[in-house]
Design an enzyme around this catalytic site. Structure first.
Site, PDB file in Angstrom:
ATOM      1  N   ASP A 261       0.960  -1.121   0.022  1.00 14.23           N
ATOM      2  CA  ASP A 261      -0.105   0.044   0.024  1.00 14.23           C
ATOM      3  C   ASP A 261       0.958   1.282  -0.025  1.00 14.23           C
ATOM      4  OD1 ASP A 261       0.887  -0.411   2.427  1.00 14.23           O
ATOM      5  OD2 ASP A 261      -1.047  -0.834   3.566  1.00 14.23           O
TER       6      ASP A 261
ATOM      7  N   ASP B  80      -7.478  -3.196  14.182  1.00 17.02           N
ATOM      8  CA  ASP B  80      -8.836  -3.823  13.957  1.00 17.02           C
ATOM      9  C   ASP B  80      -8.766  -4.763  12.797  1.00 17.02           C
ATOM     10  OD1 ASP B  80      -8.032  -2.304  11.636  1.00 17.02           O
ATOM     11  OD2 ASP B  80      -9.622  -0.787  11.804  1.00 17.02           O
TER      12      ASP B  80
ATOM     13  N   HIS C 214      -7.239  -4.792   9.864  1.00 18.73           N
ATOM     14  CA  HIS C 214      -7.026  -4.698   8.794  1.00 18.73           C
ATOM     15  C   HIS C 214      -5.760  -5.148   8.095  1.00 18.73           C
ATOM     16  CE1 HIS C 214      -5.132  -0.582   9.822  1.00 18.73           C
ATOM     17  NE2 HIS C 214      -4.149  -1.056   8.990  1.00 18.73           N
TER      18      HIS C 214
ATOM     19  N   GLU D  57      -9.958  -1.744   5.215  1.00 18.92           N
ATOM     20  CA  GLU D  57     -10.487  -1.611   6.659  1.00 18.92           C
ATOM     21  C   GLU D  57     -11.419  -2.688   6.790  1.00 18.92           C
ATOM     22  OE1 GLU D  57      -8.896   0.206   8.590  1.00 18.92           O
ATOM     23  OE2 GLU D  57      -8.283   1.997   8.026  1.00 18.92           O
TER      24      GLU D  57
END
Ligand code: GLP
Length: 262
Positions: free
Chosen positions: A70, A139, A141, A146
């Site tokens: 990313d 979380d 991801h 996400e």
């Protein structure tokens, strides 16, 4: 799924680095070994160990092609928080990889959709990714996918959650507003299409994400749980990350790994 539990962060990184080096060394020289890579604090120890092994002549990256997961949208390469900058300063500058073998999404591209489509096409031109190493967010991801990103997603533009911007603000003067609101990211489908996936999970803050990845159901709420459908997924973790696993699960994976060493 294989879960390799190591005593601490250093041992987790040493295990992962050896696994990657072994895979590269076992690979045929006929075509490049295609390696997917993450940023973040989790892989830093792996990069340091791989660089050491490279200098010691234990592994070479001359026949390795890399694809990063990313990049923040709108950050130039020279920005010290761009993932381009992170990768060169923490890894590529310290190994023998040819410059042209490194692929990182361009956060300053004029046409993000075209950039992402070209990235997928470039991965396909190499016959896909042999091994994708990744980390995960608190979380769950994976890359910048996400919660509630499609588990079949491909490389594209992602909007970051407020939580992720707060967590990542530690690198931006503790100001979440300074963290770019969007990023370019490989998709969950891009990662799970790889022949092997190796995810690093370290520390107490990732304990819920590890439990969700391993014991929870496959759910877009925890995008990392898509690994359960992968035929060759490995999670390398440390003891601190195991805090939310049931005792049975924890013992089961330690037991299985004893067998791996026989
Ligand atoms: C960022 C990256 C992820 C990374 C995550 C966790 O959000 N986009 O690829 O896995 O941070 O980073 P860390 O390893 O620092 O906890």
């Amino acid at each position: 799924m294989r879960v390799v539990i190591q005593d601490n962060y250093q041992k987790m990184c040493a295990w992962a680095a050896k696994y990657i080096a072994d895979r590269i060394n076992a690979h045929s020289q006929d075509r490049p070994f295609v390696l997917g890579l993450p940023t973040g604090s989790s892989p830093l120890g792996v990069y340091a160990e791989l660089a050491r092994m490279n200098k010691a002549g234990e592994v070479s990256f001359k026949n390795v092609v890399t694809f990063n997961m990313d990049e923040y949208l709108g950050l130039p390469r020279e920005h010290d928080q761009s993932y381009w900058y992170f990768m060169w300063s923490n890894f590529f500058d310290h190994i023998d990889i040819p410059k042209e073998n490194v692929n990182i999404l361009n956060g300053m591209c004029e046409d993000p959709e075209a950039e992402c489509a070209a990235y997928e096409a470039r991965i396909a031109s190499y016959g896909g990714i042999d091994l994708f190493m990744g980390g995960i967010g608190v979380d769950g991801h994976l890359a910048f996918n996400e919660p509630f990103t499609s588990l079949t997603s491909r490389t594209g533009v992602r909007v970051l959650t407020g939580d992720t911007r707060i967590v990542n603000s530690r690198f931006f003067g503790n100001d979440p507003e300074k963290v770019p609101a969007r990023a370019l990211s490989v998709g969950i489908g891009t990662v799970t299409d790889s022949k092997e996936v190796l995810i690093l999970i370290s520390g107490h803050s990732k304990a819920r994400a590890l439990a969700a990845s391993v014991e929870g159901g496959i759910s877009q709420k925890w995008t990392c749980s898509a690994l359960q459908l992968h035929p060759a997924a490995i999670i390398a973790c440390d003891e601190d990350a195991c805090g939310e696993l049931t005792v049975d699960t924890y013992k089961y994976f330690l037991d299985i790994e004893k067998g791996e060493r026989l």
